[in-house]
Design an enzyme around this catalytic site. Structure first.
Site, short mmCIF file in Angstrom:
data_model
loop_
_atom_site.label_atom_id
_atom_site.label_comp_id
_atom_site.label_asym_id
_atom_site.label_seq_id
_atom_site.Cartn_x
_atom_site.Cartn_y
_atom_site.Cartn_z
N ASP A 97 0.82 -1.22 0.00
CA ASP A 97 0.00 0.00 0.00
C ASP A 97 0.85 1.27 0.00
O ASP A 97 0.52 2.24 -0.67
CB ASP A 97 -0.90 0.03 1.23
CG ASP A 97 -1.94 -1.07 1.18
OD1 ASP A 97 -2.77 -1.15 2.09
OD2 ASP A 97 -1.92 -1.86 0.21
N ALA A 98 1.95 1.21 0.74
CA ALA A 98 2.78 2.41 0.85
C ALA A 98 3.35 2.81 -0.51
O ALA A 98 3.41 4.00 -0.84
CB ALA A 98 3.92 2.16 1.83
N ASP A 100 0.66 4.44 -2.42
CA ASP A 100 0.47 5.81 -1.93
C ASP A 100 1.53 6.75 -2.50
O ASP A 100 1.23 7.89 -2.85
CB ASP A 100 0.54 5.85 -0.41
CG ASP A 100 -0.66 5.15 0.21
OD1 ASP A 100 -0.62 4.81 1.40
OD2 ASP A 100 -1.66 4.93 -0.53
N LYS A 121 -30.03 -11.76 -26.19
CA LYS A 121 -30.29 -10.39 -25.74
C LYS A 121 -30.01 -10.36 -24.24
O LYS A 121 -30.84 -10.78 -23.43
CB LYS A 121 -31.72 -9.96 -26.05
CG LYS A 121 -31.96 -8.49 -25.77
CD LYS A 121 -33.33 -8.06 -26.29
CE LYS A 121 -33.56 -6.56 -26.16
NZ LYS A 121 -33.41 -6.06 -24.80
N GLU A 159 -22.96 -5.24 -23.56
CA GLU A 159 -23.82 -5.21 -22.38
C GLU A 159 -23.01 -5.58 -21.13
O GLU A 159 -22.30 -6.58 -21.12
CB GLU A 159 -24.94 -6.24 -22.59
CG GLU A 159 -26.14 -6.05 -21.72
CD GLU A 159 -27.15 -5.06 -22.31
OE1 GLU A 159 -26.83 -4.36 -23.31
OE2 GLU A 159 -28.26 -5.00 -21.76
N LYS A 179 -38.55 -11.08 -28.00
CA LYS A 179 -38.60 -11.31 -26.56
C LYS A 179 -38.97 -12.75 -26.19
O LYS A 179 -39.56 -13.48 -26.98
CB LYS A 179 -39.66 -10.38 -25.96
CG LYS A 179 -39.24 -8.93 -25.97
CD LYS A 179 -38.54 -8.59 -24.69
CE LYS A 179 -38.53 -7.10 -24.47
NZ LYS A 179 -37.98 -6.76 -23.16
N CYS A 198 -45.16 -26.62 15.02
CA CYS A 198 -44.87 -27.06 13.66
C CYS A 198 -46.18 -27.39 12.95
O CYS A 198 -47.00 -28.13 13.49
CB CYS A 198 -43.96 -28.30 13.70
SG CYS A 198 -43.81 -29.12 12.10
S1 IVH Z 1 -27.70 -4.55 -30.78
C1 IVH Z 1 -28.36 -0.63 -33.12
N1 IVH Z 1 -27.31 -6.86 -29.57
O1 IVH Z 1 -30.84 -4.50 -26.00
C2 IVH Z 1 -28.39 -1.94 -32.46
N2 IVH Z 1 -28.36 -5.13 -28.35
O2 IVH Z 1 -32.35 -1.98 -27.88
C3 IVH Z 1 -27.85 -1.89 -31.09
N3 IVH Z 1 -28.89 -5.75 -26.03
O3 IVH Z 1 -30.32 -1.65 -24.74
C4 IVH Z 1 -28.25 -2.99 -30.20
N4 IVH Z 1 -28.05 -7.78 -26.11
O4 IVH Z 1 -28.14 -2.89 -24.69
C5 IVH Z 1 -27.80 -5.62 -29.46
N5 IVH Z 1 -26.84 -8.95 -28.63
C6 IVH Z 1 -27.33 -7.71 -28.52
C7 IVH Z 1 -27.90 -7.22 -27.32
C8 IVH Z 1 -28.41 -5.93 -27.29
C9 IVH Z 1 -28.66 -6.88 -25.34
C10 IVH Z 1 -29.57 -4.57 -25.45
C11 IVH Z 1 -28.91 -3.27 -25.76
C12 IVH Z 1 -30.04 -2.30 -25.94
C13 IVH Z 1 -31.22 -3.18 -26.24
C14 IVH Z 1 -31.60 -3.06 -27.68
#
Ligand code: IVH
Length: 695
Positions: free
Chosen positions: A37-38, A41, A125, A185, A332, A431
């Protein structure tokens, strides 16, 4: 060591900055500092001096400003060179979602029916937060959140703490590049999230102020990234996967998204290996389904799939529509969090007698299944979240983790509402399965059923414990057979084991004559045992093998043990109040005494002795008062207390002139100072053990 005299202040400052960040990384992230640490620092002070003399050299991300371990005033805004856009989200979670995207892309490219299927890059995603990493000449110079897409926040200090993220890119071409912005991400793995919340719960329990648990990994990740205190962030592990680029200056782009990610991987940037190049709508649907089947087994949360046209030239042709790329789309999955109503709070009895409050919910579709029960963990957790019957709550089910209630939506709490949760009151102290008394020991979070082997919920566990090698050693009685015996109703209590006969065993499914005969022989062979094994086999809480041996030696016969009061139990070597109380609770339940009687009647026997005369038990610490502070290397606070008390000593909570000894471990605090002030003898664990009759 660089030649300091010949280097300019600017160069030296840059060098120091790089070194300090590197050392901080080793210290906070890898837990493996290279320098004392020193020395750290000294480097730090040298940089401070240069910056004071040359204010123009002070940079935004200098370690002297982003003081590690200190609180900063706020996050600085960062204007993105290339805006961080979002993508169109397909909320139709059926295959139709993927088909619609493919149709839109083909139409925009004016492809007719006969044109071959397009190549897509399908990616997970990740459910975290988008980050732009700016590398200049190969060095990570800045990390920023997405913000509103135009302007984000500077989070270089926390993002730098991500262990897997390169602070410098690999490869000559990356080092030549004026700028490469990697986008991806930041997220938290589920195991890291669970561990973090576990630590947070402990902190809260121990009375720490301003600490909280996080509702989900995404929230935790965002909280950690936006932390001002980089030191704190370093202890909360984050992960990162790249999925694209921002500004690029001086680096040649590959031809496809797949090749781009492969190139980033070669530069040392973490890239998920779950992506795939697929063809046409059918390919997208297939990928969506394949990942859906794997979703629960992934170590992190995803909320869907991202489809991208693979070829970058085609992406360019497709361009954007109202600030969303036409070449990408998010598809999704069913959400892993939902809100629903708490109809009731039940209490479940686990295999070890642990009582767990469980919210009975208005059934809700979450994480791909219908959930109608969610764990509330324990009483304290239920009170902290203040979950009450009639509340609307957020339920989370991710991975193979048991569904849990993460919080109450207070705005939707009906008036009037019932009382805060009280486990003891709810069960009237009994119980719910066997009506034995429930207990909660000091310092523990869980209530437990004291029924032990009498409680049907604990039966299988109790039988397995009794049968194990170190207890009654019943050959041929494993967990599958115990399941069968209990489920078929042949065995409800331990004595039932010794009532088994060939005919009833043979009636069990998959039971051959040979195994049945073997089991009966094993049971017969277990009847001649020792007092210590028998006692250990009863599965009394806190009575392990060693304690069972001590008790057996001390009392010599089980009737004397069962009749002993707490005072007499405390006379046994290494038996403190916790063990003594546990023994008393056990033998105070008539049904446990009955089990002992029935087992003896079934023919279990062991050699008895006269036991040890009471005055032969050494009490070397009689009349001495101890105070415990800090963490001892091997003994828990309870163990140490128990052993001191068993040796006749007293343990007090605060240091005074009457204290004889202070036992100090690591992170000992004010009590140690007080002891030194008063000139009281301070012991470490080894010294304490040396004073005990049984070190
Ligand atoms: S591409 C212009 N790829 O999902 C394209 N986005 O709106 C840019 N996300 O908040 C995004 N995994 O952070 C892309 N494999 C992936 C992703 C990803 C997660 C998130 C990203 C953004 C949202 C897309």
């Amino acid at each position: 060591m660089p030649d300091q005299a010949s280097s300019t202040p600017a160069r030296r400052a840059a060098e120091l900055r790089a070194q300090l960040l590197q050392h901080a990384h080793r210290y906070y992230v890898l837990d493996d500092p290279e320098i004392p640490d020193a020395d750290y620092d000294r480097l730090f002070q040298e940089l401070q001096a240069i910056e004071a003399a040359h204010p123009e050299l002070l940079t935004q991300d200098s370690p002297t400003r982003r003081v590690i371990g200190a609180v900063l005033d706020g996050l600085a805004p960062v204007r993105h060179q290339v805006p961080m856009l979002s993508i169109h989200t397909e909320t139709d979670t059926t295959p139709a979602g993927a088909e619609k995207f493919d149709a839109r892309v083909r139409k925009a490219l004016a492809l007719d029916q006969s044109a071959p299927p397009l190549a897509y890059h399908a990616e997970l995603k990740f459910d975290g937060l988008a980050i732009n990493l700016r590398y200049e000449r190969g060095d990570l110079v800045q990390a920023a959140t997405r913000g509103d897409g135009e302007t984000g926040e500077d989070v270089t200090h926390t993002v730098r703490m991500i262990a897997t993220l390169p602070k410098r890119l690999r490869g000559a071409d990356a080092v030549r590049a004026a700028a490469i912005e990697v986008r991806g991400e930041v997220f938290m793995r589920r195991d890291d999230f669970e561990a973090l919340n576990q630590r947070q719960r402990k902190l809260i329990e121990s009375g720490a102020r301003g600490e909280k648990t996080f509702v989900n990994p995404r929230n935790a990740a965002a909280g950690v990234v936006r932390q001002l205190d980089a030191g704190k962030a370093a202890k909360r592990p984050l992960s990162f996967f790249a999925y694209g680029l921002g500004e690029v200056d001086g680096w040649a782009l590959p031809a496809t998204q797949g090749e781009l990610l492969a190139a980033l991987k070669r530069l040392g940037v973490p890239v998920s290996d779950a992506s795939a190049v697929v063809r046409g709508a059918a390919g997208l649907v297939g990928y969506h389904e394949r990942i859906a089947a794997r979703r629960d087994g992934l170590p992190f949360d995803i909320d869907g799939i991202v489809y991208k046209v693979d070829e970058l030239a085609l992406q360019e042709r497709l361009g954007f529509k109202s600030r969303e790329p036409r070449w990408a789309c998010a598809h999704k999955y069913p959400a892993q969090e939902q809100t629903t109503l708490v109809r009731d709070i039940d209490i479940q009895v686990g295999r070890t007698g642990k009582l767990t409050p469980v919210a009975k919910l208005e059934p809700v579709f979450v994480g791909g299944t219908t959930v109608s029960n969610a764990t509330l963990h324990n009483e304290d957790e239920t009170r902290r979240k203040d979950v009450r019957i009639g509340d609307t709550v957020i339920v989370r089910r991710a991975g193979d983790v048991i569904p849990e209630v993460v919080g109450v939506v207070l705005e939707r709490r009906p008036v009037p509402i019932g009382e805060p949760f009280d486990l003891y009151k709810k069960l009237a102290g009994k119980c719910p399965i066997c009506a034995s008394a429930i207990t909660r020991e000091e310092g523990e979070v869980d209530w437990r059923c004291s029924g032990g082997l009498f409680c049907p919920a604990q039966r299988k566990q109790a039988i397995l414990h009794f049968a194990q090698r170190r207890a009654l050693d019943i050959e041929g009685l494993g967990d599958k057979l115990v399941d069968q015996l209990v489920d078929s109703g042949l065995v409800g209590t331990l004595p039932d084991l010794y009532r088994l006969v060939l005919a009833s065993l043979m009636a069990l499914e998959r039971m051959g004559e040979k195994s049945a005969v073997n089991l009966l022989a094993g049971l017969e062979g277990s009847k001649r045992t020792s007092f210590a094994r028998f006692l250990y086999g009863l599965g009394i809480r806190h009575v392990g093998e060693t304690t069972a041996k001590d008790l057996a030696k001390h009392f010599g016969n089980i009737d004397r043990l069962m009749a002993a009061g707490v005072e007499q139990l405390l006379e046994v070597n290494d038996v403190g109040p916790i063990v003594a109380r546990s023994l008393r609770t056990f033998f105070d339940q008539a049904h446990n005494v009955e089990v002992v009687e029935q087992l003896r009647a079934a023919g279990l026997s062991w050699p008895e002795t006269e036991g040890v005369a009471v005055d032969a038990v050494p009490k070397p610490l009689a009349g001495k008062t101890f105070v415990l502070t800090g963490t001892l290397p091997t003994l828990s606070r309870d163990d140490a207390k128990d052993r001191i008390e068993a040796a006749g000593g007293k343990v007090s909570g605060s240091v005074s002139k009457k204290t004889h000894f202070v036992v100090a471990g690591t992170e000992a605090g004010a009590k140690l100072d007080k002891a030194n002030e008063l000139g009281i003898t301070v012991l470490d664990e080894a010294a304490l053990r040396a004073m005990l009759p049984n070190p």
